[in-house]
Design a protein around this motif. Structure first.
Motif, mmCIF file in Angstrom:
data_model
loop_
_atom_site.group_PDB
_atom_site.id
_atom_site.type_symbol
_atom_site.label_atom_id
_atom_site.label_comp_id
_atom_site.label_asym_id
_atom_site.label_seq_id
_atom_site.Cartn_x
_atom_site.Cartn_y
_atom_site.Cartn_z
ATOM 1 N N PRO A 234 64.454 -69.814 38.888
ATOM 2 C CA PRO A 234 64.691 -68.493 39.491
ATOM 3 C C PRO A 234 65.224 -67.502 38.455
ATOM 4 O O PRO A 234 66.108 -67.830 37.666
ATOM 5 C CB PRO A 234 65.735 -68.781 40.577
ATOM 6 N N LYS A 235 64.674 -66.316 38.458
ATOM 7 C CA LYS A 235 65.038 -65.329 37.445
ATOM 8 C C LYS A 235 66.289 -64.542 37.788
ATOM 9 O O LYS A 235 66.965 -64.025 36.903
ATOM 10 C CB LYS A 235 63.868 -64.365 37.237
ATOM 11 N N SER A 236 66.599 -64.428 39.076
ATOM 12 C CA SER A 236 67.704 -63.569 39.493
ATOM 13 C C SER A 236 68.651 -64.327 40.421
ATOM 14 O O SER A 236 68.241 -65.224 41.167
ATOM 15 C CB SER A 236 67.167 -62.326 40.207
ATOM 16 N N GLY B 230 70.981 -74.684 52.135
ATOM 17 C CA GLY B 230 69.986 -75.520 51.476
ATOM 18 C C GLY B 230 69.206 -74.753 50.420
ATOM 19 O O GLY B 230 68.938 -75.274 49.326
ATOM 20 N N LEU B 231 68.834 -73.522 50.725
ATOM 21 C CA LEU B 231 68.113 -72.699 49.757
ATOM 22 C C LEU B 231 68.972 -72.386 48.541
ATOM 23 O O LEU B 231 68.479 -72.400 47.398
ATOM 24 C CB LEU B 231 67.646 -71.398 50.428
ATOM 25 N N ILE B 232 70.242 -72.112 48.751
ATOM 26 C CA ILE B 232 71.133 -71.830 47.626
ATOM 27 C C ILE B 232 71.242 -73.054 46.721
ATOM 28 O O ILE B 232 71.183 -72.952 45.482
ATOM 29 C CB ILE B 232 72.522 -71.405 48.134
ATOM 30 N N ILE B 233 71.368 -74.240 47.317
ATOM 31 C CA ILE B 233 71.523 -75.464 46.521
ATOM 32 C C ILE B 233 70.247 -75.772 45.739
ATOM 33 O O ILE B 233 70.301 -76.084 44.542
ATOM 34 C CB ILE B 233 71.896 -76.643 47.435
ATOM 35 N N SER C 104 69.761 -73.482 42.868
ATOM 36 C CA SER C 104 70.678 -73.830 41.779
ATOM 37 C C SER C 104 70.166 -75.039 41.000
ATOM 38 O O SER C 104 70.272 -75.091 39.774
ATOM 39 C CB SER C 104 72.072 -74.119 42.349
ATOM 40 N N ALA C 105 69.593 -76.010 41.711
ATOM 41 C CA ALA C 105 69.041 -77.191 41.038
ATOM 42 C C ALA C 105 67.873 -76.808 40.136
ATOM 43 O O ALA C 105 67.689 -77.392 39.062
ATOM 44 C CB ALA C 105 68.599 -78.226 42.070
#
Length: 346
Positions: free
Chosen positions: A34-36, A236-239, A242-243
């Motif tokens: 992810p770029k941002s 879940g999307l945030i985790i 981040s992965a």
């Protein structure tokens, strides 16, 4: 480096190699970084706003109650209930986490690297944080709507702990939905593990279908309040985002570099430790505390012994190389025999 097969590995692992793409030796997680951070920040703020909206008798809480009571009356078709229970398994950690671990083992064996297992463990451990968050927020479960009305007439709000759950309600860990988190995180990990060797339609199916199935199944069965589901999806999307930011295939392993490249024995021991970590939350308090203390200790002992063994091997190899480079002592030249000074008597 070639690792010899024992009888078991020869019978089980070797036949599976025909289904593993030839030449896939260097594992790399699928997906772009992810770029941002802005989407992550917005999703976190949305989660906070959602949590705030269920911390007092808001319209969201009233909607949760209305939908839950509809589910009570809707569960009159046995076949549909059975289908919904099967759909809820797509968010069950014991099911999906096991499948994800098997895929991670597959990748580790093929690439002879612990990196797929490392990605699985670090990302999976975040679910323990979610469990702690559920207990901290303390929203009553949705499985007991009539009992809840007796102890909390204003509705299922956060921080609504009662003795023994209140009116026979056993716990207060509804918000956010762990099944919703799992349907995003674990299937996202599956795509990161093998997304490069499956078609695009399969990747999109793994990413979209499980959350939709879990959402409809849990709401229909009344296993969660309506607002618990989007809260779980956001986390879940945030985790998983981040992965994706971690370069798992190139990140320095530090002390764990002693296990790279990984033998099958290394992978087996790693899997046993991972299984111990996965089973710890299912244990009672005392066994769980013991497991929490023992497993890291065993891992550190294994790391220490492996490091010591590697240093010993390197010392032996260095000594052998030095012995080959340094020439041995030259042999003394043969001394010719001198004639005797004594003359024979005439």
């Amino acid at each position: 480096m070639t690792v010899s097969d024992d009888a078991f590995v020869g019978q089980i692992i070797t036949p599976l190699r025909r289904y593993i793409p030839v030449g896939w030796f260097d594992w790399e997680p699928y997906g772009k970084r992810p770029k941002s951070w802005w989407p992550d920040l917005l999703m976190f703020l949305a989660f906070v706003a959602l949590a705030f909206s269920v911390s007092y008798p808001s319209w969201v809480v009233r909607l949760d109650v209305v939908v839950r009571m509809w589910a009570v009356n809707a569960n009159d078709l046995e076949w549909l209930t059975a289908v919904a229970k099967g759909g809820a398994e797509f968010g069950q950690a014991r099911t999906v986490a096991t499948v994800t671990l098997l895929i991670a083992i597959w990748c580790a064996l093929r690439s002879r690297s612990i990196r797929p297992l490392l990605m699985y463990v670090i990302s999976f451990i975040t679910l323990a944080t979610i469990l702690g968050l559920k207990h901290m927020l303390g929203r009553p479960l949705s499985q007991h709507p009539y009992k809840l009305q007796e102890v909390s007439p204003e509705g299922p709000m956060l921080f609504t702990y009662h003795p023994e759950g209140g009116g026979g309600i056993p716990d207060a860990t509804a918000f956010p939905s762990g099944h919703a988190v799992n349907s995003i995180l674990l299937f996202g990990l599956i795509v990161m593990l093998i997304g490069g060797v499956i078609p695009a339609w399969a990747r999109w199916t793994l990413l979209i279908a499980p959350p939709v199935i879990v959402f409809t199944s849990q709401v229909y069965l009344g296993q969660h309040w309506l607002s618990d589901e989007p809260a779980g999806f956001l986390l879940g999307l945030i985790i998983i985002r981040s992965a994706k930011r971690v370069p798992w295939h190139t990140i320095p392993l530090g002390p764990l570099s002693v296990f790279d490249p990984a033998t099958r024995r290394t992978i087996l021991i790693s899997v046993l430790l991972i299984l111990g970590v996965m089973l710890t939350p299912t244990l009672h308090l005392i066994p769980a505390l013991i497991s929490t203390a023992v497993l890291p200790t065993l891992g550190l002992i294994w790391l220490w012994l492996s490091t010591k063994a590697k240093k010993h091997r390197e010392a032996l190899e260095a000594a052998a190389a030095e012995a080959e480079e340094v020439p041995g002592p030259e042999e003394d030249p043969e001394i010719p025999s001198q004639p005797s000074d004594s003359h024979p008597k005439a």
